[in-house]
Design an enzyme around this catalytic site. Structure first.
Site, PDB file in Angstrom:
ATOM      1  N   GLU A   1      -5.018   2.578  -4.409  1.00  0.00           N
ATOM      2  CA  GLU A   1      -3.575   2.303  -4.304  1.00  0.00           C
ATOM      3  C   GLU A   1      -2.663   1.125  -3.528  1.00  0.00           C
ATOM      4  OE1 GLU A   1      -4.784   4.736  -0.372  1.00  0.00           O
ATOM      5  OE2 GLU A   1      -5.770   4.265  -2.284  1.00  0.00           O
TER       6      GLU A   1
ATOM      7  N   ASN B   1      -2.712  12.787  -3.361  1.00  0.00           N
ATOM      8  CA  ASN B   1      -3.733  13.393  -4.366  1.00  0.00           C
ATOM      9  C   ASN B   1      -4.456  14.638  -3.893  1.00  0.00           C
ATOM     10  OD1 ASN B   1      -3.993  11.234  -6.364  1.00  0.00           O
ATOM     11  ND2 ASN B   1      -5.434  10.016  -5.274  1.00  0.00           N
TER      12      ASN B   1
ATOM     13  N   ASP C   1      -2.475   9.392 -10.593  1.00  0.00           N
ATOM     14  CA  ASP C   1      -2.481   8.646 -11.556  1.00  0.00           C
ATOM     15  C   ASP C   1      -1.125   8.393 -12.314  1.00  0.00           C
ATOM     16  OD1 ASP C   1      -5.213   8.367 -11.265  1.00  0.00           O
ATOM     17  OD2 ASP C   1      -5.783   9.198 -12.923  1.00  0.00           O
TER      18      ASP C   1
ATOM     19  N   ASP D   1       0.961  -1.300   0.133  1.00  0.00           N
ATOM     20  CA  ASP D   1       0.049  -0.092  -0.046  1.00  0.00           C
ATOM     21  C   ASP D   1       0.938   1.102  -0.011  1.00  0.00           C
ATOM     22  OD1 ASP D   1      -3.029   0.829   0.536  1.00  0.00           O
ATOM     23  OD2 ASP D   1      -1.778   2.152   1.931  1.00  0.00           O
TER      24      ASP D   1
END
Length: 341
Positions: free
Chosen positions: A258, A223, A232, A215
């Site tokens: 993620e 983000n 992305d 992770d």
């Protein structure tokens, strides 16, 4: 078919069926075509990939069979994709032409109305004969009928287009559901992971296998700070790094958001932890830059939980143990592998 070809194909058939049984591969038409080509040695690259997988893991899973089929026999799927694109293009072109015709008719009707109202305005200023007045009204009615027919046709076209769009949406949804690859990262997706993990658990490689749940740390914050487009890009870069370690049977999957999963065959826990540590260090060295400004952004790191499959264990238990170790890595400060090898 000549007698020689018949004898040859029969010989291949006798080889294919035992292989399907040996590696517990479903006897589907696509799998048969794949293994028939393999035993016939008709595709050197295909044979090489199958041999490498068998050497690394002792088998060739359903997911790998499907992936190999798509990469070596994908003409049908490519045609379906082309047909889908052509349908969309034809629909857009037809709707565009109909709309242009309707707008043209609307402009004509607007011109007729302007002329009619201009003529009718003369009634209060000068005397129009009854015949002239009737002619003006008839002209307006004729224009009205024309625009009504045009808009009615356009309405029907819109209804037909809506039906076609719904059909294409269903086709696309089915294609996405059947796909094994994540659209953004290019890695195998969750559906492929579930199938591959089930295959490994039902017939583990000679030395077993381990699961890595990975992770990205503080990704939501990244983000929020730099935007989802930059997020992305980070996911794509991460996937590329993970792909670099997909050798000797190792497979990487986008598990969700993620989060990534990695299956490591023929490795005991210590060996799998070393693989995880190498991956963690590689992600930690990623340099993220804003292409527009050239500015270096915050570093990205990854926490990883590693669990070795225990014979007879339920898949849910294996994933749960790997997840628990991942959260332990997070609670200890992130950017680390648990358990410590």
């Amino acid at each position: 078919m000549s007698k020689d070809n018949f004898v040859l194909s029969t010989g291949y058939l006798k080889k294919v069926v035992p292989l399907l049984m040996k590696y517990q591969v479903s006897a589907t038409p696509t799998n048969y075509a794949l293994w028939y080509t393999y035993v016939a040695d008709a595709d050197t690259d295909l044979s090489k990939e199958i041999n490498e997988s068998i050497q690394a893991t002792g088998t060739l899973s359903e997911v790998q069979c499907d992936q190999l089929y798509q990469s070596h026999f994908a003409d049908k799927k490519v045609k379906e994709a082309d047909d889908f694109q052509q349908s969309l293009q034809a629909l857009a072109l037809e709707m565009g032409n109909t709309m242009q015709d309707t707008l043209k008719d609307t402009d004509t009707f607007q011109s007729t109305l302007d002329k009619t109202f201009s003529q009718l305005a003369r009634v209060g200023e000068e005397t129009l004969s009854m015949d002239e007045t009737i002619a003006v009204v008839r002209s307006a009615v004729k224009g009205s009928n024309q625009i009504r027919q045009s808009t009615s046709f356009f309405k029907n076209q819109l209804a037909d287009a809506q039906k076609e769009i719904e059909r294409l949406k269903e086709t696309l949804a089915q294609a996405n559901e059947e796909a094994l690859n994540d659209a953004l990262t290019g890695l195998f997706n969750r559906r492929a992971f579930d199938a591959e993990l089930d295959a490994l658990a039902s017939k583990p490689p000679p030395k077993g296998f381990s699961l890595l749940i990975c992770d990205l740390d503080h990704f939501k914050s990244f983000n929020d700070t730099y935007g989802h487009l930059m997020g992305d890009q980070v996911l794509k870069l991460t996937a590329k790094r993970l792909s670099d370690y997909c050798r000797e049977g190792i497979q990487a999957f986008r598990y969700g958001g993620e989060e990534f999963a990695i299956l490591v065959p023929n490795r005991q826990l210590n060996g799998a932890c070393r693989v995880a540590e190498t991956i963690r260090a590689s992600i930690d060295r990623l340099v993220i830059k804003d292409k527009k400004t050239g500015k270096k952004l915050d570093n990205i790191s990854m926490s990883i939980g590693v669990a070795q499959f225990e014979k007879g264990e339920k898949i849910k238990s294996l994933i749960g143990r790997a997840d628990a170790l991942l959260y332990e890595a997070k609670s200890l400060g992130r950017n680390r592998v648990m358990p410590i090898a």
